[in-house]
Design an enzyme around this catalytic site. Sequence first.
Site, PDB file in Angstrom:
ATOM      1  N   ASP A  13       0.722  -1.137   0.004  1.00 45.73           N
ATOM      2  CA  ASP A  13       0.073  -0.014  -0.077  1.00 45.73           C
ATOM      3  C   ASP A  13       0.904   1.189   0.015  1.00 45.73           C
ATOM      4  OD1 ASP A  13      -2.133  -1.571   0.250  1.00 45.73           O
ATOM      5  OD2 ASP A  13      -2.188  -1.891   2.512  1.00 45.73           O
ATOM      6  N   LYS A  16       1.892   2.258  -5.210  1.00 42.81           N
ATOM      7  CA  LYS A  16       2.249   1.659  -6.293  1.00 42.81           C
ATOM      8  C   LYS A  16       1.590   1.832  -7.591  1.00 42.81           C
ATOM      9  CE  LYS A  16       2.327  -2.307  -4.300  1.00 42.81           C
ATOM     10  NZ  LYS A  16       2.184  -1.816  -3.093  1.00 42.81           N
ATOM     11  N   LYS A  18      -0.602   4.382  -7.884  1.00 39.97           N
ATOM     12  CA  LYS A  18      -0.516   5.646  -8.294  1.00 39.97           C
ATOM     13  C   LYS A  18       1.027   5.784  -9.267  1.00 39.97           C
ATOM     14  CE  LYS A  18       0.800  10.226  -7.494  1.00 39.97           C
ATOM     15  NZ  LYS A  18       0.499  11.648  -7.103  1.00 39.97           N
ATOM     16  N   GLY A  40      -4.731  -4.292  -3.637  1.00 41.36           N
ATOM     17  CA  GLY A  40      -5.633  -3.198  -4.115  1.00 41.36           C
ATOM     18  C   GLY A  40      -4.686  -2.031  -4.422  1.00 41.36           C
ATOM     19  N   HIS A  41      -4.734  -1.558  -5.795  1.00 42.09           N
ATOM     20  CA  HIS A  41      -3.918  -0.428  -6.220  1.00 42.09           C
ATOM     21  C   HIS A  41      -5.130   0.811  -6.780  1.00 42.09           C
ATOM     22  CE1 HIS A  41      -0.347  -3.291  -7.436  1.00 42.09           C
ATOM     23  NE2 HIS A  41      -0.683  -3.252  -5.891  1.00 42.09           N
ATOM     24  N   ARG A 144       2.263 -28.936  -7.186  1.00 38.60           N
ATOM     25  CA  ARG A 144       2.068 -29.533  -8.771  1.00 38.60           C
ATOM     26  C   ARG A 144       0.668 -30.338  -8.672  1.00 38.60           C
ATOM     27  NH1 ARG A 144       7.798 -32.371  -8.224  1.00 38.60           N
ATOM     28  NH2 ARG A 144       6.736 -32.970  -6.269  1.00 38.60           N
ATOM     29  N   GLN A 225       2.010  -6.129  -3.044  1.00 37.95           N
ATOM     30  CA  GLN A 225       2.519  -6.208  -1.755  1.00 37.95           C
ATOM     31  C   GLN A 225       3.797  -5.462  -1.515  1.00 37.95           C
ATOM     32  OE1 GLN A 225       1.453  -9.414  -3.457  1.00 37.95           O
ATOM     33  NE2 GLN A 225      -0.640  -8.540  -2.898  1.00 37.95           N
ATOM     34  N   THR A 302      -9.720  -4.811   1.847  1.00 36.38           N
ATOM     35  CA  THR A 302     -10.479  -5.451   2.865  1.00 36.38           C
ATOM     36  C   THR A 302     -11.137  -4.348   3.654  1.00 36.38           C
ATOM     37  OG1 THR A 302      -8.813  -5.534   4.181  1.00 36.38           O
ATOM     38  CG2 THR A 302      -9.235  -7.492   3.019  1.00 36.38           C
ATOM     39  N   LYS A 332       2.943  10.356  -0.368  1.00 36.72           N
ATOM     40  CA  LYS A 332       2.015  10.714   0.806  1.00 36.72           C
ATOM     41  C   LYS A 332       2.757  11.682   1.801  1.00 36.72           C
ATOM     42  CE  LYS A 332      -1.680   8.064   1.486  1.00 36.72           C
ATOM     43  NZ  LYS A 332      -2.521   7.016   1.893  1.00 36.72           N
ATOM     44  N   LEU A 333       3.793  12.165   1.044  1.00 33.26           N
ATOM     45  CA  LEU A 333       4.486  13.402   1.903  1.00 33.26           C
ATOM     46  C   LEU A 333       3.274  14.518   2.287  1.00 33.26           C
ATOM     47  CD1 LEU A 333       7.309  14.337   2.622  1.00 33.26           C
ATOM     48  CD2 LEU A 333       7.459  15.805   0.832  1.00 33.26           C
TER      49      LEU A 333
HETATM   50  P1  GDP Z   1      -0.812   0.356  -3.520  1.00 32.51           P
HETATM   51  O1  GDP Z   1      -1.565  -0.855  -3.194  1.00 32.51           O
HETATM   52  O2  GDP Z   1       0.797   0.312  -3.573  1.00 32.51           O
HETATM   53  O3  GDP Z   1      -0.984   0.748  -4.970  1.00 32.51           O
HETATM   54  O4  GDP Z   1      -1.293   1.636  -2.657  1.00 32.51           O
HETATM   55  P2  GDP Z   1      -2.774   1.657  -2.101  1.00 32.51           P
HETATM   56  O5  GDP Z   1      -3.812   2.158  -3.348  1.00 32.51           O
HETATM   57  O6  GDP Z   1      -3.544   0.509  -1.537  1.00 32.51           O
HETATM   58  O7  GDP Z   1      -2.860   2.494  -1.144  1.00 32.51           O
HETATM   59  C1  GDP Z   1      -2.422   3.966  -1.253  1.00 32.51           C
HETATM   60  C2  GDP Z   1      -3.542   5.057  -0.878  1.00 32.51           C
HETATM   61  O8  GDP Z   1      -2.816   6.369  -0.907  1.00 32.51           O
HETATM   62  C3  GDP Z   1      -4.243   5.182  -2.012  1.00 32.51           C
HETATM   63  O9  GDP Z   1      -5.576   5.535  -1.296  1.00 32.51           O
HETATM   64  C4  GDP Z   1      -3.823   6.177  -2.865  1.00 32.51           C
HETATM   65  O10 GDP Z   1      -4.789   7.044  -3.677  1.00 32.51           O
HETATM   66  C5  GDP Z   1      -3.372   7.157  -1.736  1.00 32.51           C
HETATM   67  N1  GDP Z   1      -2.246   7.836  -2.083  1.00 32.51           N
HETATM   68  C6  GDP Z   1      -1.122   7.675  -3.135  1.00 32.51           C
HETATM   69  N2  GDP Z   1      -0.305   8.676  -3.285  1.00 32.51           N
HETATM   70  C7  GDP Z   1      -0.795   9.646  -2.301  1.00 32.51           C
HETATM   71  C8  GDP Z   1      -0.105  10.889  -2.012  1.00 32.51           C
HETATM   72  O11 GDP Z   1       0.924  11.157  -2.394  1.00 32.51           O
HETATM   73  N3  GDP Z   1      -0.955  11.664  -0.933  1.00 32.51           N
HETATM   74  C9  GDP Z   1      -2.009  11.247  -0.257  1.00 32.51           C
HETATM   75  N4  GDP Z   1      -2.427  11.990   0.400  1.00 32.51           N
HETATM   76  N5  GDP Z   1      -2.475   9.980  -0.922  1.00 32.51           N
HETATM   77  C10 GDP Z   1      -2.007   9.247  -1.765  1.00 32.51           C
HETATM   78  P1  IMO Z   2      -0.662  -4.179  -2.216  1.00 28.61           P
HETATM   79  O1  IMO Z   2      -0.513  -4.580  -3.731  1.00 28.61           O
HETATM   80  C1  IMO Z   2      -0.929  -4.583   2.015  1.00 28.61           C
HETATM   81  C2  IMO Z   2      -0.775  -8.766   3.789  1.00 28.61           C
HETATM   82  C3  IMO Z   2      -2.048  -9.305   4.522  1.00 28.61           C
HETATM   83  C4  IMO Z   2      -1.499 -10.429   5.501  1.00 28.61           C
HETATM   84  C5  IMO Z   2      -0.403 -10.876   4.523  1.00 28.61           C
HETATM   85  C6  IMO Z   2      -0.804 -11.956   4.131  1.00 28.61           C
HETATM   86  O2  IMO Z   2      -2.347  -3.448  -2.391  1.00 28.61           O
HETATM   87  O3  IMO Z   2       0.163  -3.281  -1.463  1.00 28.61           O
HETATM   88  P2  IMO Z   2      -2.374 -12.919   1.683  1.00 28.61           P
HETATM   89  O4  IMO Z   2      -3.940 -12.610   1.842  1.00 28.61           O
HETATM   90  O5  IMO Z   2      -1.526 -12.348   0.915  1.00 28.61           O
HETATM   91  O6  IMO Z   2      -2.365 -14.195   2.299  1.00 28.61           O
HETATM   92  O7  IMO Z   2      -2.149 -11.956   3.418  1.00 28.61           O
HETATM   93  O8  IMO Z   2      -0.063  -9.803   3.528  1.00 28.61           O
HETATM   94  N1  IMO Z   2      -1.128  -8.241   2.402  1.00 28.61           N
HETATM   95  C7  IMO Z   2      -1.042  -6.884   1.948  1.00 28.61           C
HETATM   96  N2  IMO Z   2      -0.830  -5.808   2.740  1.00 28.61           N
HETATM   97  N3  IMO Z   2      -1.118  -4.411   0.849  1.00 28.61           N
HETATM   98  C8  IMO Z   2      -1.314  -5.427  -0.041  1.00 28.61           C
HETATM   99  O9  IMO Z   2      -1.287  -5.522  -1.400  1.00 28.61           O
HETATM  100  C9  IMO Z   2      -1.241  -6.876   0.597  1.00 28.61           C
HETATM  101  N4  IMO Z   2      -1.421  -8.083   0.120  1.00 28.61           N
HETATM  102  C10 IMO Z   2      -1.776  -8.862   1.164  1.00 28.61           C
HETATM  103  O10 IMO Z   2      -2.702  -8.089   5.279  1.00 28.61           O
HETATM  104  O11 IMO Z   2      -1.107  -9.446   6.300  1.00 28.61           O
HETATM  105 MG    MG Z   3      -2.848  -1.480  -1.955  1.00 31.00          MG
END
Ligand code: GDP
Ligand code: IMO
Ligand code: MG
Length: 437
Positions: A13, A16, A18, A40-41, A144, A225, A302, A332-333
């Site tokens: 999270d 990535k 963005k 979840g991206h 397998r 991840q 989730t 997110k600075l």
């Molecule tokens: P990912 O899984 O690495 O793609 O990240 P996620 O989408 O799960 O979580 C990142 C969250 O931060 C999302 O809600 C984005 O919209 C938000 N986000 C990304 N970059 C920034 C930023 O520079 N500032 C703020 N405030 N939010 C951001």
């Molecule tokens: P993105 O790509 C944050 C975490 C789960 C749990 C562990 C194992 O959005 O950054 P799993 O369902 O993969 O067997 O869970 O990994 N986890 C994540 N945490 N961002 C994710 O994906 C994650 N995908 C899995 O919360 O701790």
């Molecule tokens: Mg995510």
Amino acid sequence: MSNVVVIGAQWGDEGKGKVVDLLTDHADVVVRFQGGNNAGHTLVVDGQKTVLHLIPSGILHPGKVCVIGNGVVVDPEVLAREIAQLKARGLLQDDGQLVLSLDAHVIMPWHKAIDVAREQRMGDAKIGTTGRGIGPTYEDKVARRGLRIRDLLDEQRLARKVKERLATARDELSRLGASTDLDESAVVQQYSALGQTLAPYAKDASLWLHVAIKAGKSLLFEGAQGTLLDVDHGTYPFVTSSNTVAGNAATGAGVGPTAIDRVIGISKAYSTRVGGGPYPTELKEAVGEKLRQVGGEFGATTGRPRRTGWIDTLALRYAVRVNGLDGLAITKLDVLTGFPEIKIGVGYRSGQRTFEEMPSDLETLERCDAVYETVPGWTESLAGARRWSDLPKAARAYVERIAQLTGVKVIAVSVGADRGETIVLENPFQVPRAKLG
Ligand code: GDP
Ligand code: IMO
Ligand code: MG
């Protein structure tokens, strides 16, 4: 042209999605190589939010091809839904824009049921998985006995494989005290139909990428991840079930490591973690809650509240090492605006022992407290910052300190969720790595 890998340098999270969406401007092809819909991206373009779980984050760019590689585990129901949602918005009008590896393993209903039942059984010791069946699917791959996308395309083969696997899955579910109520012929029918829906995209993705590379296309590999969730290099067993590090981009896409020119890590300006496991810079009191609220730290998959803490430069240095990072993008600075002082994790302490490198032993790590350096905060909003010089002095000093402590340059700073809210300092596609010889 060059090929760039983008991976999470923390616990997922990091933003990535963005960064990949932004960098897709410079690439021809975007490739997911591991994980599944545990990811979840989030992409925000002109205020419109898109959350992608399986389709690579380049899909908002018409004309760019998105590839789901062999290393991804695919829930076909989720993928079919994601495709339909994009099509309804006028995106993905050309089926040639998505390539799905015939060799990607399929998340079947029993994988999800086993994942959830095991977690329930483990109580407080649970991993905190996303419950999407990721672990059990990778287990079947290594054992397998997995089903792959190609198996969904041939109903007879599918029926045979479902019959074989369902028998043992029922045993396991009944041992776990979970429902074994899975109708074999209904599963075959449903997954065969899903296979037909996905058939237009199903290809030999490795060969497709090979042809693209030969044609001089630029590839962008999108990690899911984060480094500390890697099954080999993360805080095992509190990890996901795939290799999240950059090296797996080659294996999970079916290209050679020589295809990769640069590796970029994404880190928040602070840190978060979802699920169980050690987290030395975690903040449990008001400051942590403030980060959660201001940063909107609730899972994109989730909806769970994310654990929050200060940035951990030991963990980042570790990510630099195991991924071979060339650069960092700090996201997110803006969230740190208004904190009177900001702490930077620079070491760990456990009793009399101090650590300057991340300990590889989980029990040691669990006993560690972070050692901090405190730096001044800033009060100015960063929302309109588009150049390095637009940032307040204290914010620049903070980013520079992270670069210094991690030993890699910062190539981008993100100051808001929207695609445009970014300060790009170096375009990784324009700096080809000097080849040896
Ligand atoms: P990912 O899984 O690495 O793609 O990240 P996620 O989408 O799960 O979580 C990142 C969250 O931060 C999302 O809600 C984005 O919209 C938000 N986000 C990304 N970059 C920034 C930023 O520079 N500032 C703020 N405030 N939010 C951001
Ligand atoms: P993105 O790509 C944050 C975490 C789960 C749990 C562990 C194992 O959005 O950054 P799993 O369902 O993969 O067997 O869970 O990994 N986890 C994540 N945490 N961002 C994710 O994906 C994650 N995908 C899995 O919360 O701790
Ligand atoms: Mg995510």
